[in-house]
Design a protein around this motif. Sequence first.
Motif, PDB file in Angstrom:
ATOM      1  N   SER A  55       0.810  -1.223   0.000  1.00 42.16           N
ATOM      2  CA  SER A  55       0.000   0.000   0.000  1.00 42.16           C
ATOM      3  C   SER A  55       0.843   1.272   0.000  1.00 42.16           C
ATOM      4  CB  SER A  55      -0.944  -0.003   1.211  1.00 42.16           C
ATOM      5  OG  SER A  55      -1.833  -1.088   1.146  1.00 42.16           O
ATOM      6  N   THR A  56       2.075   1.209   0.543  1.00 39.75           N
ATOM      7  CA  THR A  56       2.903   2.414   0.599  1.00 39.75           C
ATOM      8  C   THR A  56       3.348   2.870  -0.790  1.00 39.75           C
ATOM      9  OG1 THR A  56       4.950   1.136   0.928  1.00 39.75           O
ATOM     10  CG2 THR A  56       3.734   1.809   2.899  1.00 39.75           C
ATOM     11  N   SER A  57       3.201   2.017  -1.787  1.00 37.12           N
ATOM     12  CA  SER A  57       3.573   2.425  -3.147  1.00 37.12           C
ATOM     13  C   SER A  57       2.696   3.571  -3.650  1.00 37.12           C
ATOM     14  CB  SER A  57       3.482   1.233  -4.104  1.00 37.12           C
ATOM     15  OG  SER A  57       2.164   0.714  -4.155  1.00 37.12           O
ATOM     16  N   TRP A  58       1.557   3.805  -2.987  1.00 42.69           N
ATOM     17  CA  TRP A  58       0.636   4.864  -3.388  1.00 42.69           C
ATOM     18  C   TRP A  58       0.849   6.171  -2.611  1.00 42.69           C
ATOM     19  CZ3 TRP A  58      -1.770   4.053  -7.722  1.00 42.69           C
ATOM     20  CH2 TRP A  58      -2.218   2.791  -8.087  1.00 42.69           C
ATOM     21  N   THR A  59       1.849   6.224  -1.748  1.00 49.44           N
ATOM     22  CA  THR A  59       1.997   7.369  -0.837  1.00 49.44           C
ATOM     23  C   THR A  59       2.002   8.710  -1.571  1.00 49.44           C
ATOM     24  OG1 THR A  59       3.188   6.029   0.788  1.00 49.44           O
ATOM     25  CG2 THR A  59       3.457   8.417   0.925  1.00 49.44           C
ATOM     26  N   ALA A  60       2.809   8.845  -2.607  1.00 48.59           N
ATOM     27  CA  ALA A  60       2.926  10.126  -3.314  1.00 48.59           C
ATOM     28  C   ALA A  60       1.634  10.478  -4.042  1.00 48.59           C
ATOM     29  CB  ALA A  60       4.087  10.087  -4.299  1.00 48.59           C
ATOM     30  N   VAL A  61       0.993   9.494  -4.657  1.00 53.48           N
ATOM     31  CA  VAL A  61      -0.283   9.734  -5.346  1.00 53.48           C
ATOM     32  C   VAL A  61      -1.362  10.115  -4.339  1.00 53.48           C
ATOM     33  CG1 VAL A  61      -2.123   8.645  -6.684  1.00 53.48           C
ATOM     34  CG2 VAL A  61       0.268   8.258  -7.298  1.00 53.48           C
ATOM     35  N   ALA A  62      -1.425   9.401  -3.221  1.00 52.08           N
ATOM     36  CA  ALA A  62      -2.441   9.674  -2.204  1.00 52.08           C
ATOM     37  C   ALA A  62      -2.315  11.093  -1.665  1.00 52.08           C
ATOM     38  CB  ALA A  62      -2.329   8.664  -1.068  1.00 52.08           C
ATOM     39  N   ALA A  63      -1.094  11.544  -1.442  1.00 50.53           N
ATOM     40  CA  ALA A  63      -0.880  12.905  -0.931  1.00 50.53           C
ATOM     41  C   ALA A  63      -1.417  13.940  -1.909  1.00 50.53           C
ATOM     42  CB  ALA A  63       0.607  13.141  -0.684  1.00 50.53           C
ATOM     43  N   ARG A  64      -1.225  13.737  -3.182  1.00 52.33           N
ATOM     44  CA  ARG A  64      -1.726  14.672  -4.192  1.00 52.33           C
ATOM     45  C   ARG A  64      -3.250  14.662  -4.265  1.00 52.33           C
ATOM     46  NH1 ARG A  64       3.292  13.543  -4.989  1.00 52.33           N
ATOM     47  NH2 ARG A  64       4.670  14.826  -6.298  1.00 52.33           N
ATOM     48  N   LEU A  65      -3.850  13.501  -4.113  1.00 53.97           N
ATOM     49  CA  LEU A  65      -5.311  13.420  -4.134  1.00 53.97           C
ATOM     50  C   LEU A  65      -5.917  14.063  -2.887  1.00 53.97           C
ATOM     51  CD1 LEU A  65      -5.687   9.750  -5.404  1.00 53.97           C
ATOM     52  CD2 LEU A  65      -6.086  11.842  -6.729  1.00 53.97           C
ATOM     53  N   GLN A  66      -5.309  13.829  -1.746  1.00 55.48           N
ATOM     54  CA  GLN A  66      -5.811  14.426  -0.507  1.00 55.48           C
ATOM     55  C   GLN A  66      -5.714  15.949  -0.546  1.00 55.48           C
ATOM     56  OE1 GLN A  66      -3.379  12.057   2.261  1.00 55.48           O
ATOM     57  NE2 GLN A  66      -5.277  11.288   3.150  1.00 55.48           N
ATOM     58  N   SER A  67      -4.673  16.475  -1.168  1.00 54.82           N
ATOM     59  CA  SER A  67      -4.523  17.925  -1.259  1.00 54.82           C
ATOM     60  C   SER A  67      -5.619  18.558  -2.111  1.00 54.82           C
ATOM     61  CB  SER A  67      -3.149  18.284  -1.843  1.00 54.82           C
ATOM     62  OG  SER A  67      -3.082  17.955  -3.222  1.00 54.82           O
ATOM     63  N   ARG A  68      -6.303  17.731  -2.921  1.00 60.37           N
ATOM     64  CA  ARG A  68      -7.412  18.218  -3.749  1.00 60.37           C
ATOM     65  C   ARG A  68      -8.765  17.892  -3.129  1.00 60.37           C
ATOM     66  NH1 ARG A  68      -5.541  17.139 -10.056  1.00 60.37           N
ATOM     67  NH2 ARG A  68      -3.303  17.052  -9.673  1.00 60.37           N
TER      68      ARG A  68
END
Length: 274
Positions: A55-68
């Motif tokens: 699941s940590t492979s999504w960390t950077a993508v998740a941060a960008r989605l949460q910021s939106r």
Amino acid sequence: MRRTLAARLMLCSILLLGLGAIAFSARSATPTAHEETDLPAKPAIVLVHGAFADSTSWTAVAARLQSRGYRVVAAANPLRGVKADAANLDSLVASIGGPVVLVGHSYGGMVISNAGNAGHRIKALVYVSAFAPEMGESAIGLSASSPGSTLGDALLPPVALPDGSHDLYIRHDLFHAQFAADVPAVEADGMAIAQRPVTDSALAEPSGPPAWASVPSWSIYGSKDRNIPPAAMAFMARRARSRHIVEVEGASHALMISHPDEVANLIVEAAEYH
């Protein structure tokens, strides 16, 4: 005296009418709580990792989605079998109120393709360097449908399991070049150590009826993917009638790590689709 009293009563009536009009105007200009809840809510984003990742492979993508402003859930994919893994995903989707966008990486594409759509919860599917199978197809079969995959030669000897299946791992010394060539070596080494195995039976299991037949899809993959041939992913994306297909020049299989902006942007595009 009577005239004075009448005049006073008339003045009070005028004042009351004026105050009422002001109050009504104020109420009309301010949306009620009910009206605010009627605004369409953003769908939740469920990220499903694939084989040899977590699941940590999504960390950077998740941060960008949460910021939106998106709610994001990075699901823990068991990697035991297509049908069983999809059932686990269905349970997670059922626990989330409102619509969801399912995003699958690699073998995770097999899983989101086999997810149910009870109550029309699933708004969109996004394939990230992923399989988008037709009914009866397997991950192994699709990998061999076009030349270019070197995964077989990069695997460690299979690890036997009590049920007769085998766990598969990528060799640590080959992980960087095979899985994540455009990721810094130090980061790729950490990924190799933490990789989650997939069973050989999961990769050979045929898919059921595909969710993409009734749910709109989007696809993104790298031109230098060594796990799934880019030509195979291009074919699957077209067959699934993906609304937008993106090929990232020079990108490896670990696209969500090396190109999180492109991946996040495509997910948002799918989430905002009407």
